[in-house]
Design an enzyme around this catalytic site. Structure first.
Site, mmCIF file in Angstrom:
data_model
loop_
_atom_site.group_PDB
_atom_site.id
_atom_site.type_symbol
_atom_site.label_atom_id
_atom_site.label_comp_id
_atom_site.label_asym_id
_atom_site.label_seq_id
_atom_site.Cartn_x
_atom_site.Cartn_y
_atom_site.Cartn_z
ATOM 1 N N HIS A 295 1.388 -2.980 -3.556
ATOM 2 C CA HIS A 295 0.325 -2.076 -4.030
ATOM 3 C C HIS A 295 -0.004 -0.994 -2.999
ATOM 4 C CE1 HIS A 295 -2.832 -5.324 -2.652
ATOM 5 N NE2 HIS A 295 -2.580 -4.508 -1.655
ATOM 6 N N GLU B 247 -1.156 -10.823 2.827
ATOM 7 C CA GLU B 247 -1.764 -10.718 1.487
ATOM 8 C C GLU B 247 -0.775 -11.148 0.397
ATOM 9 O OE1 GLU B 247 -2.729 -6.573 0.911
ATOM 10 O OE2 GLU B 247 -0.644 -6.016 0.547
ATOM 11 N N HIS C 267 -9.591 -2.896 -0.701
ATOM 12 C CA HIS C 267 -9.426 -2.560 0.718
ATOM 13 C C HIS C 267 -10.725 -2.039 1.304
ATOM 14 C CE1 HIS C 267 -5.489 -2.827 -1.155
ATOM 15 N NE2 HIS C 267 -5.074 -3.245 0.018
ATOM 16 N N HIS D 139 4.306 -6.006 6.217
ATOM 17 C CA HIS D 139 3.796 -4.774 6.831
ATOM 18 C C HIS D 139 2.600 -5.096 7.707
ATOM 19 C CE1 HIS D 139 1.090 -5.189 3.370
ATOM 20 N NE2 HIS D 139 0.289 -4.290 3.888
HETATM 21 FE FE FE Z 1 -3.508 -4.845 0.173
#
Ligand code: FE
Length: 428
Positions: A12, A240, A59, A193
Site C-alpha cells: 500500500h 506490517e 499512517h 521496507h
Molecule cells: Fe503501512
C-alpha cells in the site's frame, strides 16, 4: 448466505496512488505497476464482489496516539479519502456496509477478539493507494468496503499469530452472514521496507520471496516469527506485512495462487497476489445456524428489557451527529457559544430539524429514544446548570419530587466541575 470469493494481497505504498493520479501509464519506470495490477483488476471484475473486507493500517492520519488500538473495525456507511497534508486525493468516498460490519463485530467479539470501532474517519494511503488502481471508480466505486485498521505502528502491537487467528475467525464471521453477498478479502502493507532512521532504504528481496512462498504453502510457519524477526528480515515498517496473515487466515488451508507480481522501483516493493481457496482442503462447514446462535447469545433477550436502550452499533451510527454535537460541550469555547446563542451551532453541525428540536426542548426522554447515550445527557444537564436527578425523573416521566421519593435520600448532583454558577441548585 455470504460467500468468500478469494483474497488479494497488495502493498500500500503511496507510490501506487501517485502513479494513478499523475497518469504515469506510459512512463517506462511506472508502467510495470499498471501492468502488474491488470490481472487483479480483471479478477475483481470477474468475481464482482459486493464488499471488500479491507485490512490496512493508517499512517497516523486518522488514528493518533491519544487512543491507539490493535484492531479497529469500520462500522460506518461511508469512508472519505483522508487529507495527508496536501489535500485529499480526488477519489469518491467509499460506501460502507454497516450490516456486515455489525455482524463481524458480534462474531469476533464472541470469538474473544477485543475490537474498537470507528466512524467518521477518512482512510489514508494505506487503503486508497492500491484500491485506486485495483477498482475502477469513475462515477463511484463498484462495491462497498468494511475496513479493518490494524495498529502496527506502536509497539507492542498485534502478533503474527494473533493476526492469523483473527483471519480464521473472520472467515466464520463472513460465511455466517445471512445476506447473499460476495465478499473478497484484501490484506495490504509490506513487503520489506524501512522508512525511518539510518537503516531507511532497507529491502530484502530474498526474504520477500521466502515470505510469499510460505504465505501460500505454509502460513503457520509465519505465525511463529516475532515482530523483531520480521523487522530484522523485512525492516521495521515492513513488519506490517503480518496484516497479510489476516487475509491468509481467512482462506482455506490450501490455496491456489492465480497471480503474483513484484516490482521494486524505490523504497517499497510493489507486490500484488491473488489467491483462491482449494475447496478440497476446507473442513466441513460448521452449521451456520448453530454458529449464529452462539454469536447472538451474549445479547439475546436484552431487547425485551423495558425502558432500556442498549447503545448498539446501529444506535451509534444513527445518532452519531447528535451525540457528537453534545460531546463537543466538553470544549469550553463550544460550551460558551452554545449558551450564548445555540442556533448557529445547530446549522454548523448539520443537525436535522428533528435533532435541533430535541435539544431546544431539552427533551431528555425523546433524545434517549432517538439514540443519544445517557452520558451526553448528563453533560448537557451540567452545561445548562441542572442535575442528573432532573434528567432521571424526566426520562421516567415523573416530577423530580416523585422520583426523589423512590430514592433512600433526597440528594441532587451533576457532573459539572468548577464553571461559574453550574451548581447553584446545591445552594438552594
Ligand atoms: Fe503501512
Amino acid at each position: 448466505m455470504a460467500t468468500l470469493v478469494g483474497g488479494i494481497a497488495t502493498s500500500h505504498t503511496p507510490t501506487i496512488g501517485f502513479a494513478v493520479d499523475t497518469k504515469k501509464q506510459q512512463d517506462p519506470v511506472w508502467a510495470p505497476i499498471f501492468k502488474d495490477y491488470e490481472p487483479v483488476r480483471q479478477w475483481l471484475k470477474d468475481k464482482a464482489p459486493d464488499v471488500l473486507f479491507y485490512i490496512y493500517n493508517d499512517h497516523v492520519t486518522s488514528f493518533f496516539f491519544d487512543h491507539y488500538s490493535h484492531f479497529a473495525l469500520g462500522v460506518d456507511d461511508s469512508y472519505p479519502v483522508a487529507d495527508e497534508g496536501g489535500g485529499p486525493r480526488d477519489l469518491p468516498a467509499l460506501q460502507g456496509h454497516p450490516g456486515l460490519s455489525r455482524h463481524i463485530a458480534h462474531c469476533l467479539t464472541m470469538e474473544e477478539f477485543d475490537l474498537s470501532y470507528f466512524q467518521k474517519k477518512g482512510l489514508d494511503h494505506g487503503a486508497f493507494s492500491p484500491l485506486s488502481l485495483l477498482w475502477p471508480h469513475e462515477g463511484g466505486w463498484p462495491g462497498a468496503i468494511v475496513p479493518l485498521q490494524v495498529g502496527v505502528l506502536v509497539f507492542p502491537g498485534p502478533t503474527a499469530r494473533r493476526c492469523f487467528k483473527l483471519g480464521q475467525a473472520l472467515r466464520r464471521a463472513i460465511e455466517s452472514y445471512e445476506e447473499d453477498i460476495r465478499v473478497a478479502i484484501v490484506g495490504t502493507g509490506g513487503l520489506s521496507h524501512q522508512v525511518h532512521g539510518e537503516r531507511c532504504g532497507f529491502n530484502n528481496t530474498p526474504w520477500d520471496m521466502e515470505f510469499l512462498d510460505l504465505l501460500e504453502k505454509d502460513p503457520e510457519q509465519l505465525t511463529k516469527l516475532t515482530i523483531a524477526q520480521y523487522a530484522e528480515r523485512g525492516g521495521v515498517e515492513g513488519a506490517e506485512v503480518i496484516m497479510w496473515l489476516i487475509m491468509r487466515g481467512a482462506l482455506a488451508p490450501k490455496v491456489k495462487k492465480l497471480h503474483q507480481s513484484y516490482y521494486l522501483p524505490s523504497m517499497t516493493p510493489i507486490c500484488a497476489v491473488i489467491y483462491e481457496d482449494d475447496p478440497a482442503s476446507l473442513p466441513a462447514p460448521a452449521a451456520a445456524g448453530e454458529y449464529r446462535k452462539r454469536v447472538s447469545r451474549e445479547l439475546a433477550g436484552i431487547e425485551k428489557l423495558e425502558g432500556s436502550y442498549p447503545f448498539t452499533l446501529d444506535r451509534s451510527l444513527k445518532a452519531y451527529r447528535l451525540n457528537e454535537f453534545l460531546h463537543r460541550l466538553i470544549e469550553p469555547g463550544f460550551r460558551k457559544r452554545f449558551l450564548d446563542d445555540p442556533e448557529p451551532l445547530y446549522t454548523e453541525a448539520g443537525l436535522t430539524g428533528e435533532e435541533q428540536d430535541l435539544v431546544r426542548r431539552r427533551d431528555w426522554r425523546a433524545m434517549m429514544h432517538y439514540g443519544v447515550i445517557f452520558f451526553m445527557l448528563e453533560k448537557l444537564a451540567a452545561v445548562i446548570g441542572t442535575t442528573n436527578l432532573h434528567v432521571y425523573a424526566a426520562m421516567r416521566g415523573q416530577s423530580l419530587e416523585e422520583f426523589q421519593k423512590t430514592r433512600n435520600a433526597q440528594v441532587l448532583y451533576s457532573v459539572a466541575g468548577k464553571d461559574e454558577g453550574k451548581i447553584n441548585w446545591d445552594k438552594k
